[in-house]
Design a protein around this motif. Structure first.
Motif, mmCIF file in Angstrom:
data_model
loop_
_atom_site.group_PDB
_atom_site.id
_atom_site.type_symbol
_atom_site.label_atom_id
_atom_site.label_comp_id
_atom_site.label_asym_id
_atom_site.label_seq_id
_atom_site.Cartn_x
_atom_site.Cartn_y
_atom_site.Cartn_z
ATOM 1 N N ASN A 145 0.879 -1.169 0.000
ATOM 2 C CA ASN A 145 0.000 0.000 0.000
ATOM 3 C C ASN A 145 0.915 1.218 0.000
ATOM 4 N N TYR A 175 1.393 5.592 -0.078
ATOM 5 C CA TYR A 175 0.752 6.826 0.373
ATOM 6 C C TYR A 175 1.613 8.028 0.005
ATOM 7 N N TYR A 203 1.986 11.970 1.393
ATOM 8 C CA TYR A 203 1.616 12.954 2.400
ATOM 9 C C TYR A 203 2.313 14.269 2.083
ATOM 10 N N TYR A 238 -3.586 7.693 -1.712
ATOM 11 C CA TYR A 238 -3.155 6.363 -1.341
ATOM 12 C C TYR A 238 -3.503 5.400 -2.458
ATOM 13 N N LEU A 288 6.118 13.505 1.463
ATOM 14 C CA LEU A 288 6.567 12.227 1.993
ATOM 15 C C LEU A 288 5.776 11.085 1.374
ATOM 16 N N ARG A 336 3.182 0.488 3.207
ATOM 17 C CA ARG A 336 2.696 -0.405 4.249
ATOM 18 C C ARG A 336 2.438 -1.762 3.614
ATOM 19 N N ASN A 343 0.066 -3.203 10.201
ATOM 20 C CA ASN A 343 -0.351 -1.823 10.435
ATOM 21 C C ASN A 343 0.739 -0.787 10.172
ATOM 22 N N GLU A 344 1.989 -1.187 10.333
ATOM 23 C CA GLU A 344 3.062 -0.202 10.324
ATOM 24 C C GLU A 344 3.220 0.467 8.971
ATOM 25 N N GLN A 345 3.312 1.812 8.997
ATOM 26 C CA GLN A 345 3.646 2.582 7.806
ATOM 27 C C GLN A 345 5.072 3.075 7.934
ATOM 28 N N PHE A 346 5.804 2.984 6.829
ATOM 29 C CA PHE A 346 7.195 3.403 6.827
ATOM 30 C C PHE A 346 7.374 4.507 5.800
ATOM 31 N N PHE A 347 8.046 5.559 6.237
ATOM 32 C CA PHE A 347 8.181 6.750 5.408
ATOM 33 C C PHE A 347 9.504 6.797 4.667
ATOM 34 N N GLY A 348 9.464 7.435 3.514
ATOM 35 C CA GLY A 348 10.674 7.713 2.768
ATOM 36 C C GLY A 348 11.374 8.948 3.314
#
Lengths: 112, 114
Positions: free
Chosen positions: A32, A34, A36, A49, A90, A94, A99-104
């Protein structure tokens, strides 16, 4: 291990110019994805998303658009930038089962 | 109802002290509560997270306390260090229509002074 890349790291563009920001994820499949935006000193605003190739949902109406041409590639675009588009963009990913989302690392966009 | 209210906006703590950041939410559909740490010019990094069936979770110097009835949760940083100086975001999420809908707090800028 999974890694997420964003390109470019910084960008200065004139008002009315086009925009293309790229996000790629490595080490996972069918994530998934996203987009932001974070204004200076502010929280994170979800823009788009995607749960799969060609599947894009928008959270906030604006002059930005997103596309997902490949499984692990997410692109944020604009045909004509506005001053208000300045910010820190950003990308996050995921895994569908967690559940965890990881950002660039983000892209700093300044529109002049 | 989708808001997550975070306080304080900024926080100054002496080295070795305890930093406490609070968040409150309204939507009882939220079922996952992460905290993110962000250094200037970098993307947020997942620090620690909790589910509502647990009242406390500890990882090293970082602890989340969760009060389901009050719809509040907080981050405690024990023995705060200058390297902890960053902006911290709480968040709350739930699954909606097949994707995870995340609402972020507005952030707390923490400064740990030597």
């Amino acid at each position: 291990s999974q890694t997420i890349h964003q390109w470019p790291a910084t960008l200065v563009q004139p008002v009315g110019s086009p925009l293309s920001l790229e996000c790629t994820v490595e080490g996972t499949s069918n994530p998934n994805l996203y987009w932001y935006r974070q204004a200076a000193g502010r929280g994170l605003q979800l823009l788009f998303y995607s749960v799969g190739i060609g599947q894009i949902s928008s959270e906030v109406p604006q002059n930005l658009s997103a596309s997902r041409p490949q499984d692990r590639q997410f692109i944020l675009s604009s045909k004509k930038l506005l001053l208000s588009d300045s910010g820190f963009y950003l990308c996050a990913w995921r895994h569908g089962s967690y559940n965890e989302q990881f950002f660039g690392p983000g892209t700093r966009l300044t529109v002049l | 109802q989708q808001q997550v209210k975070q306080s304080p906006q900024s926080l100054i703590v002496q080295k070795g002290g305890i930093s406490i950041i609070n968040c409150a939410y309204e939507n009882t559909a939220f079922d996952y509560f992460p905290w993110y740490q962000q250094f200037p010019g970098k993307g947020p990094a997942l620090l620690i997270a909790i589910r509502p069936d647990v009242s406390e979770k500890k990882e090293g110097r970082f602890t989340i306390s969760f009060n389901k009835s009050a719809k509040q949760f907080s981050l405690h940083i024990m023995d705060s260090q200058p390297g902890d100086s960053a902006t911290y975001f709480c968040a709350a999420s739930f699954l909606s229509g097949g994707y995870q809908k995340v609402t972020f707090g507005t952030g707390t800028k923490l400064q740990v002074i030597p």
